[in-house]
Design a protein around this motif. Structure first.
Motif, short mmCIF file in Angstrom:
data_model
loop_
_atom_site.label_atom_id
_atom_site.label_comp_id
_atom_site.label_asym_id
_atom_site.label_seq_id
_atom_site.Cartn_x
_atom_site.Cartn_y
_atom_site.Cartn_z
N PRO A 1 0.82 -1.23 0.00
CA PRO A 1 0.00 0.00 0.00
C PRO A 1 0.85 1.28 0.00
N ASP A 2 2.10 1.19 0.40
CA ASP A 2 2.95 2.39 0.46
C ASP A 2 3.95 2.47 -0.69
N SER A 3 3.85 1.54 -1.65
CA SER A 3 4.86 1.49 -2.72
C SER A 3 4.49 2.39 -3.89
N GLU A 4 5.51 2.96 -4.51
CA GLU A 4 5.27 3.75 -5.73
C GLU A 4 5.04 2.84 -6.92
N ARG A 5 5.63 1.66 -6.88
CA ARG A 5 5.52 0.71 -7.99
C ARG A 5 5.76 -0.70 -7.44
N PRO A 6 5.39 -1.74 -8.22
CA PRO A 6 5.71 -3.10 -7.76
C PRO A 6 7.21 -3.22 -7.51
N TRP A 7 7.57 -3.99 -6.52
CA TRP A 7 8.99 -4.12 -6.21
C TRP A 7 9.79 -4.69 -7.38
N LYS A 8 9.14 -5.53 -8.18
CA LYS A 8 9.88 -6.12 -9.31
C LYS A 8 10.35 -5.04 -10.29
N ASP A 9 9.71 -3.87 -10.25
CA ASP A 9 10.11 -2.80 -11.18
C ASP A 9 11.16 -1.86 -10.59
N ARG B 1 16.97 -4.95 -1.83
CA ARG B 1 17.84 -5.51 -0.79
C ARG B 1 17.01 -5.78 0.47
N TRP B 2 17.54 -6.62 1.33
CA TRP B 2 16.79 -7.04 2.53
C TRP B 2 17.77 -7.30 3.66
N LEU B 3 17.44 -6.84 4.84
CA LEU B 3 18.33 -7.05 5.99
C LEU B 3 18.04 -8.41 6.66
N HIS C 1 13.77 -18.37 5.89
CA HIS C 1 13.57 -16.95 5.56
C HIS C 1 14.49 -16.58 4.40
N PHE C 2 15.76 -16.95 4.58
CA PHE C 2 16.75 -16.56 3.58
C PHE C 2 16.44 -17.24 2.24
N GLY C 3 15.85 -18.43 2.33
CA GLY C 3 15.46 -19.15 1.10
C GLY C 3 14.43 -18.36 0.30
N ILE C 4 13.50 -17.70 1.00
CA ILE C 4 12.47 -16.93 0.29
C ILE C 4 13.10 -15.72 -0.40
N THR C 5 13.86 -14.95 0.33
CA THR C 5 14.43 -13.74 -0.29
C THR C 5 15.41 -14.13 -1.41
N GLU C 6 16.12 -15.22 -1.23
CA GLU C 6 17.04 -15.65 -2.29
C GLU C 6 16.26 -16.06 -3.55
N ALA C 7 15.19 -16.84 -3.34
CA ALA C 7 14.41 -17.31 -4.50
C ALA C 7 13.83 -16.15 -5.29
N LEU C 8 13.51 -15.05 -4.59
CA LEU C 8 12.90 -13.91 -5.28
C LEU C 8 13.95 -12.92 -5.80
N ILE D 1 16.14 -11.16 -4.17
CA ILE D 1 16.36 -9.98 -3.32
C ILE D 1 17.72 -10.14 -2.65
N GLU D 2 18.58 -9.17 -2.83
CA GLU D 2 19.94 -9.28 -2.27
C GLU D 2 19.89 -9.19 -0.74
N MET D 3 20.53 -10.12 -0.09
CA MET D 3 20.47 -10.17 1.38
C MET D 3 21.71 -9.56 2.00
N ILE D 4 21.47 -8.69 2.99
CA ILE D 4 22.57 -8.05 3.70
C ILE D 4 22.56 -8.55 5.15
N PRO D 5 23.61 -9.26 5.57
CA PRO D 5 23.62 -9.74 6.96
C PRO D 5 23.87 -8.61 7.95
N VAL D 6 23.16 -8.65 9.07
CA VAL D 6 23.48 -7.75 10.20
C VAL D 6 23.62 -8.63 11.45
N PRO D 7 24.62 -8.33 12.29
CA PRO D 7 24.85 -9.23 13.43
C PRO D 7 23.71 -9.19 14.45
N MET D 8 23.37 -10.39 14.95
CA MET D 8 22.41 -10.51 16.05
C MET D 8 23.16 -10.49 17.37
#
Ligand code: PLP
Length: 422
Positions: free
Chosen positions: A117-125, A130-132, A141-148, A150-157
Motif C-alpha cells: 500500500p505504500d509502494s510507488e511501484r511493484p517491487w519487481k520494477d 535488498r533485505w536485511l 527466511h533466507f530461502g524466500i528472499t534468495e528465491a525472489l 532480493i539481495e540479502m545483507i547480513p546484520v549481526p544478532m
C-alpha cells in the motif's frame, strides 16, 4: 585447561586421545539426527485429541458453517484466541492455512508483483532490491528472499536483537532496502529475545524506502522452556505512534503447538496491510480451511488453553535442552573453544565453535552417524564468513539420543579445534 594454554606436546596428546575416542564412536554405528527443529512424537501426542475435532455435527461457529467456502479472514473464534496471545485486537489478526512460511512467501510475492500500500511501484520494477537479515537467522527466511532475487545483507544478532546502529544506518541511506526478517522472541537459532529498546528503534527508525517492511515472525511466541511466558511487544501501536503504521507484518502459527504442517497460521498487521493482503489472497483462494480452524478453537478453548498446552510441551522439551546444555558444558567448558547461550524458549541452540571449524565439526559428526544442519545454513547464501555457527535442534530425538548426539557434537568440535590449533 583452555586449549590455547596447552603446550604443543599436551595438544598432541589430547588430540590423539580424542581421535581414539572418535574411532571408537565410528564402530558404534550411531544414527542420530539433530538437523531440523521438529516436534517429537511425544509432543505430537499432546494434540492427539485434535484428530477427532471438531467432530461430527459440530460445524458452526459464530453463525458460520465452516464446511462451506468463504471467510477469507478466518474464524473469529480462533482469531480472538491468538489476538489475545499476540496482544492485539481480534480484528487485526487473520487466521489462515497450515504454514506461516506460506504467508511470508505471499507477503513478499504480492509486494514484488503489485507493490505494498505504500509502494510507488511493484517491487519487481525497482532497479535493485535488498533485505536485511539478522545473522545467524532462519534458513527458510533466507530461502524466500534468495528465491525472489532480493539481495540479502547480513546484520549481526546480539542477545537483545540485531545491531540497531548498523540497521538504522543502512535503512536510512539505501532506498533499495525494502525490509528485514525478524524473529523477535526465542529467535531461531540463538534464542535471543528482542528488548523493548530494540523494538522501539525498529518501529521509529527512519527508512529511505517509504514501503519498508519488517516481517515479524513470532514463530516461538508461546514456546517457553521455563514456567513464564515472554512479554509480547505491541509493535503495531509503537509503530503507529511513530508514524509508521504499516511497518510490521507479524506472523505466527500452531505448527509447533499442535501438528507441524497441519496447524493454523496467523497474520497480524495494520488494517491497510490486512486489506491489501486479503485483496490478493481472495484471488488465489475462496477461503482457508475453517474446519481445521474450528478444531483448533475447540481444542484450545481460550488463550489460557494454549498456554497450558505449551507448558506440557515444556515438560517434554526442557529436559532435552537441559541435557544438551549439561553435556556441552561438561565436555567443552574447560577448553574455552565453544560458546552457546542456553535459551529460555524456542527450538534451537546456536553453538559457536572455533573460527574455521564449524564445517569440519559437522563433517566429523556425520562420519560417525550424527546428522547436523550444514554449517553456514543460518546465514544468507549458506555463507558463514567465520565458519563458526552450528545450529543444534534437540527437540525431535528421545532424551537418551539427545545426550548421545551432544556428546558426539562436543567431541567433534573439540577434535576440530585441536587440529586447527595444531
Ligand atoms: N518461522 C520460524 C522462525 C521457524 O523456525 C519455523 C520453523 O522452524 C517457521 C517459521 C515455520 O513455520 P510454519 O510451519 O508456520 O510455516
Amino acid at each position: 585447561m583452555a586449549l590455547s594454554d596447552l603446550t604443543t606436546d599436551e595438544l598432541t596428546r589430547l588430540e590423539s586421545q580424542l581421535a581414539s575416542e572418535y574411532d571408537a564412536l565410528a564402530a558404534k554405528g550411531l544414527k542420530l539426527d539433530l538437523t531440523r527443529g521438529k516436534p517429537s512424537p511425544e509432543q505430537l501426542d499432546l494434540s492427539e485429541r485434535l484428530l477427532s475435532l471438531p467432530g461430527e455435527g459440530d460445524h458452526t461457529s459464530g453463525g458460520t458453517d465452516v464446511r462451506n467456502y468463504g471467510g477469507g479472514a478466518g474464524l473469529p473464534e480462533l482469531r480472538a484466541i491468538f489476538a489475545e496471545l499476540l496482544g492485539v485486537d481480534a480484528d487485526r489478526v487473520l487466521a489462515q492455512d497450515n504454514a506461516s512460511l506460506s504467508i511470508m512467501y505471499d507477503l513478499l510475492t504480492f509486494s514484488m508483483l503489485f507493490g505494498t500500500p505504500d509502494s510507488e511501484r511493484p517491487w519487481k520494477d525497482e532497479p535493485q532490491l535488498r533485505w536485511l537479515c539478522p545473522v545467524p537467522g532462519y534458513d527458510r527466511h533466507f530461502g524466500i528472499t534468495e528465491a525472489l532475487g532480493i539481495e540479502m545483507i547480513p546484520v549481526p544478532m546480539g542477545p537483545n536483537g540485531p545491531d540497531m546502529d548498523e540497521v538504522e544506518r543502512l535503512v536510512a541511506e539505501d532506498p533499495s532496502i525494502k525490509g528485514m526478517w525478524c524473529v523477535p522472541i526465542f529467535s531461531n537459532p540463538t534464542g535471543a529475545v528482542y528488548d523493548d529498546h530494540t523494538v522501539s528503534r525498529l518501529a521509529r527508525m527512519v527508512t529511505a524506502a517509504p514501503d519498508f517492511r519488517v516481517i515479524w515472525d513470532n514463530a516461538y511466541v508461546v514456546h517457553t522452556l521455563t514456567n513464564d511466558f515472554p512479554k509480547v511487544p505491541d509493535v503495531d501501536t509503537v509503530a503507529a505512534e511513530a508514524g509508521h503504521p504499516n511497518r510490521f507484518l507479524q506472523v505466527c502459527s500452531t505448527s509447533k503447538i499442535t501438528f507441524a504442517g497441519a496447524g493454523v497460521s496467523f497474520l497480524s498487521s495494520s488494517k491497510a496491510n490486512l486489506d491489501w493482503y486479503l485483496g490478493h489472497t481472495g484471488v488465489r483462494s475462496i477461503g482457508p480451511n475453517k474446519v481445521n480452524q474450528l478444531a483448533h478453537a475447540r481444542f484450545f478453548g481460550d488463550a489460557d488453553g494454549v498456554r497450558e498446552h505449551m507448558l506440557r510441551h515444556r515438560e517434554s522439551v526442557a529436559p532435552k535442552f537441559e541435557t544438551a546444555n549439561a553435556v556441552l558444558t561438561s565436555r567443552l567448558d574447560e577448553y574455552g573453544i565453544a560458546s552457546w547461550a542456553m535459551p529460555e524458549g524456542g527450538y534451537f541452540i546456536d553453538l559457536e565453535v572455533v573460527d574455521g571449524t564449524a564445517t569440519e565439526t559437522v563433517r566429523l559428526a556425520k562420519e560417525v552417524g550424527v546428522a547436523l544442519t550444514p554449517a553456514g545454513s543460518a546465514y544468507p547464501y549458506g555463507n558463514d564468513p567465520d565458519d563458526r555457527h552450528i545450529r543444534l535442534a534437540p527437540t525431535l530425538p528421545p532424551l537418551a539420543e539427545v545426550e548421545a548426539a551432544m556428546d558426539v557434537v562436543a567431541l567433534c568440535a573439540l577434535l576440530a579445534a585441536c587440529r586447527a590449533a595444531g
